[in-house]
Design a protein around this motif. Sequence first.
Motif, PDB file in Angstrom:
ATOM      1  N   THR A  93       0.187  -1.415   0.599  1.00 37.91           N
ATOM      2  CA  THR A  93       0.099   0.453   0.194  1.00 37.91           C
ATOM      3  C   THR A  93       0.914   1.437  -0.003  1.00 37.91           C
ATOM      4  OG1 THR A  93      -1.952  -1.048   1.470  1.00 37.91           O
ATOM      5  CG2 THR A  93      -2.229   0.925   1.029  1.00 37.91           C
ATOM      6  N   LEU A  94       2.352   1.253   0.544  1.00 33.36           N
ATOM      7  CA  LEU A  94       2.924   2.613   1.215  1.00 33.36           C
ATOM      8  C   LEU A  94       3.127   2.963  -0.287  1.00 33.36           C
ATOM      9  CD1 LEU A  94       4.122   2.348   4.412  1.00 33.36           C
ATOM     10  CD2 LEU A  94       2.683   3.454   3.503  1.00 33.36           C
ATOM     11  N   PRO A  95       3.880   2.155  -1.059  1.00 33.53           N
ATOM     12  CA  PRO A  95       4.631   3.016  -2.303  1.00 33.53           C
ATOM     13  C   PRO A  95       3.355   3.531  -3.117  1.00 33.53           C
ATOM     14  CG  PRO A  95       5.619   0.902  -2.138  1.00 33.53           C
ATOM     15  CD  PRO A  95       4.186   1.163  -1.061  1.00 33.53           C
ATOM     16  N   PHE A  96       1.930   2.663  -3.379  1.00 39.35           N
ATOM     17  CA  PHE A  96       0.877   3.100  -3.941  1.00 39.35           C
ATOM     18  C   PHE A  96       0.663   4.637  -3.468  1.00 39.35           C
ATOM     19  CE2 PHE A  96       0.806  -1.202  -5.879  1.00 39.35           C
ATOM     20  CZ  PHE A  96       0.681  -0.837  -7.244  1.00 39.35           C
ATOM     21  N   VAL A  97       0.558   4.640  -1.852  1.00 34.07           N
ATOM     22  CA  VAL A  97       0.271   5.826  -1.993  1.00 34.07           C
ATOM     23  C   VAL A  97       1.269   6.894  -2.028  1.00 34.07           C
ATOM     24  CG1 VAL A  97      -0.266   7.572   0.734  1.00 34.07           C
ATOM     25  CG2 VAL A  97      -0.517   4.804   0.580  1.00 34.07           C
ATOM     26  N   ALA A  98       2.349   6.756  -2.320  1.00 29.57           N
ATOM     27  CA  ALA A  98       3.683   7.879  -2.660  1.00 29.57           C
ATOM     28  C   ALA A  98       3.568   8.130  -4.105  1.00 29.57           C
ATOM     29  CB  ALA A  98       5.483   7.257  -2.367  1.00 29.57           C
ATOM     30  N   ILE A  99       2.813   6.770  -5.045  1.00 30.05           N
ATOM     31  CA  ILE A  99       2.718   7.297  -6.104  1.00 30.05           C
ATOM     32  C   ILE A  99       1.526   8.250  -6.187  1.00 30.05           C
ATOM     33  CG2 ILE A  99       1.973   6.566  -8.566  1.00 30.05           C
ATOM     34  CD1 ILE A  99       3.257   3.753  -7.215  1.00 30.05           C
ATOM     35  N   LEU A 100       0.917   8.145  -5.517  1.00 33.72           N
ATOM     36  CA  LEU A 100      -0.671   8.656  -5.661  1.00 33.72           C
ATOM     37  C   LEU A 100      -0.501  10.237  -5.083  1.00 33.72           C
ATOM     38  CD1 LEU A 100      -3.985   9.160  -6.475  1.00 33.72           C
ATOM     39  CD2 LEU A 100      -4.263   8.520  -4.035  1.00 33.72           C
ATOM     40  N   LEU A 101       0.313  10.899  -4.117  1.00 34.72           N
ATOM     41  CA  LEU A 101       0.602  11.596  -3.779  1.00 34.72           C
ATOM     42  C   LEU A 101       1.496  12.328  -4.685  1.00 34.72           C
ATOM     43  CD1 LEU A 101       0.892  11.248   0.114  1.00 34.72           C
ATOM     44  CD2 LEU A 101      -0.800  11.921  -1.079  1.00 34.72           C
ATOM     45  N   TRP A 102       2.511  11.589  -5.250  1.00 39.21           N
ATOM     46  CA  TRP A 102       2.941  12.076  -6.057  1.00 39.21           C
ATOM     47  C   TRP A 102       2.353  12.867  -7.372  1.00 39.21           C
ATOM     48  CZ3 TRP A 102       7.418  14.800  -7.045  1.00 39.21           C
ATOM     49  CH2 TRP A 102       8.022  15.006  -8.272  1.00 39.21           C
ATOM     50  N   ILE A 103       2.013  12.109  -7.522  1.00 35.41           N
ATOM     51  CA  ILE A 103      -0.038  12.707  -8.839  1.00 35.41           C
ATOM     52  C   ILE A 103      -0.200  13.753  -8.573  1.00 35.41           C
ATOM     53  CG2 ILE A 103      -1.697  11.848 -10.372  1.00 35.41           C
ATOM     54  CD1 ILE A 103       0.036   9.131 -10.203  1.00 35.41           C
ATOM     55  N   ILE A 104      -0.920  14.197  -7.196  1.00 29.89           N
ATOM     56  CA  ILE A 104      -1.486  14.588  -6.584  1.00 29.89           C
ATOM     57  C   ILE A 104      -0.645  16.080  -6.904  1.00 29.89           C
ATOM     58  CG2 ILE A 104      -2.231  16.264  -4.830  1.00 29.89           C
ATOM     59  CD1 ILE A 104      -3.850  12.657  -5.004  1.00 29.89           C
ATOM     60  N   TYR A 105       0.440  16.029  -6.263  1.00 23.49           N
ATOM     61  CA  TYR A 105       1.521  16.959  -6.118  1.00 23.49           C
ATOM     62  C   TYR A 105       2.548  17.582  -7.330  1.00 23.49           C
ATOM     63  CZ  TYR A 105       5.714  19.882  -4.961  1.00 23.49           C
ATOM     64  OH  TYR A 105       6.558  20.880  -4.557  1.00 23.49           O
ATOM     65  N   ASP A 106       1.940  17.031  -8.518  1.00 26.44           N
ATOM     66  CA  ASP A 106       2.473  17.047  -9.757  1.00 26.44           C
ATOM     67  C   ASP A 106       1.756  17.823 -10.310  1.00 26.44           C
ATOM     68  OD1 ASP A 106       4.458  17.116 -11.666  1.00 26.44           O
ATOM     69  OD2 ASP A 106       3.901  15.276 -13.034  1.00 26.44           O
ATOM     70  N   ASN A 107       0.231  17.614 -10.078  1.00 30.37           N
ATOM     71  CA  ASN A 107      -0.779  18.048 -11.091  1.00 30.37           C
ATOM     72  C   ASN A 107      -1.521  19.641  -9.150  1.00 30.37           C
ATOM     73  OD1 ASN A 107      -1.265  17.098 -13.614  1.00 30.37           O
ATOM     74  ND2 ASN A 107      -0.987  15.503 -12.342  1.00 30.37           N
ATOM     75  N   ARG A 108      -1.013  19.722  -8.312  1.00 24.99           N
ATOM     76  CA  ARG A 108      -1.251  20.964  -7.953  1.00 24.99           C
ATOM     77  C   ARG A 108      -2.125  22.001  -8.393  1.00 24.99           C
ATOM     78  NH1 ARG A 108       4.485  21.123  -7.559  1.00 24.99           N
ATOM     79  NH2 ARG A 108       5.047  22.379  -7.716  1.00 24.99           N
ATOM     80  N   ALA A 109      -1.129  22.606  -9.887  1.00 27.68           N
ATOM     81  CA  ALA A 109      -1.822  23.632 -10.479  1.00 27.68           C
ATOM     82  C   ALA A 109      -3.477  24.043 -11.669  1.00 27.68           C
ATOM     83  CB  ALA A 109      -0.819  24.508 -11.661  1.00 27.68           C
ATOM     84  N   LYS A 110      -3.772  22.659 -11.029  1.00 23.84           N
ATOM     85  CA  LYS A 110      -4.579  22.341 -11.853  1.00 23.84           C
ATOM     86  C   LYS A 110      -6.215  21.600 -10.398  1.00 23.84           C
ATOM     87  CE  LYS A 110      -3.224  19.352 -15.771  1.00 23.84           C
ATOM     88  NZ  LYS A 110      -3.113  17.819 -15.896  1.00 23.84           N
ATOM     89  N   TYR A 111      -5.723  21.947  -9.443  1.00 23.55           N
ATOM     90  CA  TYR A 111      -6.759  21.718  -8.331  1.00 23.55           C
ATOM     91  C   TYR A 111      -6.324  23.290  -7.844  1.00 23.55           C
ATOM     92  CZ  TYR A 111      -4.840  16.723  -8.167  1.00 23.55           C
ATOM     93  OH  TYR A 111      -4.951  15.898  -9.025  1.00 23.55           O
ATOM     94  N   LEU A 112      -5.455  24.142  -7.843  1.00 23.48           N
ATOM     95  CA  LEU A 112      -5.775  25.726  -7.677  1.00 23.48           C
ATOM     96  C   LEU A 112      -7.291  26.525  -7.777  1.00 23.48           C
ATOM     97  CD1 LEU A 112      -2.289  26.862  -7.657  1.00 23.48           C
ATOM     98  CD2 LEU A 112      -3.019  26.184  -5.552  1.00 23.48           C
ATOM     99  N   PRO A 113      -7.359  26.299  -9.104  1.00 23.88           N
ATOM    100  CA  PRO A 113      -9.408  26.985  -9.350  1.00 23.88           C
ATOM    101  C   PRO A 113     -10.067  25.761  -8.438  1.00 23.88           C
ATOM    102  CG  PRO A 113      -8.019  26.588 -11.387  1.00 23.88           C
ATOM    103  CD  PRO A 113      -7.128  25.714  -9.821  1.00 23.88           C
ATOM    104  N   MET A 114      -9.889  25.465  -7.921  1.00 22.77           N
ATOM    105  CA  MET A 114     -10.979  24.351  -6.960  1.00 22.77           C
ATOM    106  C   MET A 114     -10.711  25.317  -5.589  1.00 22.77           C
ATOM    107  SD  MET A 114     -11.191  20.382  -7.839  1.00 22.77           S
ATOM    108  CE  MET A 114      -9.222  20.057  -6.894  1.00 22.77           C
ATOM    109  N   ILE A 115     -10.160  25.913  -4.817  1.00 18.48           N
ATOM    110  CA  ILE A 115      -9.819  25.856  -3.674  1.00 18.48           C
ATOM    111  C   ILE A 115      -9.591  27.226  -3.624  1.00 18.48           C
ATOM    112  CG2 ILE A 115      -8.710  23.957  -3.105  1.00 18.48           C
ATOM    113  CD1 ILE A 115      -6.142  25.366  -2.818  1.00 18.48           C
ATOM    114  N   SER A 116      -9.166  28.410  -4.735  1.00 17.33           N
ATOM    115  CA  SER A 116      -8.865  29.765  -4.725  1.00 17.33           C
ATOM    116  C   SER A 116     -10.453  30.277  -5.003  1.00 17.33           C
ATOM    117  CB  SER A 116      -8.516  30.007  -6.172  1.00 17.33           C
ATOM    118  OG  SER A 116      -8.712  30.110  -6.914  1.00 17.33           O
ATOM    119  N   GLU A 117     -10.339  31.492  -4.418  1.00 21.74           N
ATOM    120  CA  GLU A 117     -11.919  32.124  -4.432  1.00 21.74           C
ATOM    121  C   GLU A 117     -12.434  32.602  -5.408  1.00 21.74           C
ATOM    122  OE1 GLU A 117     -12.321  35.430  -1.118  1.00 21.74           O
ATOM    123  OE2 GLU A 117     -10.721  33.909  -0.242  1.00 21.74           O
TER     124      GLU A 117
END
Length: 126
Positions: free
Chosen positions: A102-126
């Motif tokens: 499980t832990l390597p897959f968690v790390a991969i998912l967190l890396w994918i989320i971190y790598d795409n963080r710019a795409k998530y900003l519109p969801m949390i910005s005002e």
Amino acid sequence: MKQKITFVLSLLFGLFFINAGLNKFFNYMPAPEKMPEQLMKAMGAFMEIGWLMPLVGIAEVIGGILIIFPKTRALGAIIVFPVMVGIVLTNTVTDTSGLPITLPFVAILLWIIYDNRAKYLPMISE
């Protein structure tokens, strides 16, 4: 180089989730013979709720497919994230034997989320 590594990890991650999701419908991978009693009870409870496993299976297949392709990877990570939370909780609370997988897959998912963080900003910005 970073793009190639991210692609390979995303491909493996996506294929893993596609396989896990399809197994929820076709049951082609046998369950381990010696599962702890607490895990057996938890899985039995999940099976009692008739719509839960198909829903998780659909989320795994769709999320896995989306994660493979760079353009849809951010959406796939958001779809798979709640499933991964459930996997982590199951492997920490009920039975810790699956943590090394499980832990390597968690790390991969967190890396994918971190790598795409710019795409998530519109969801949390005002």
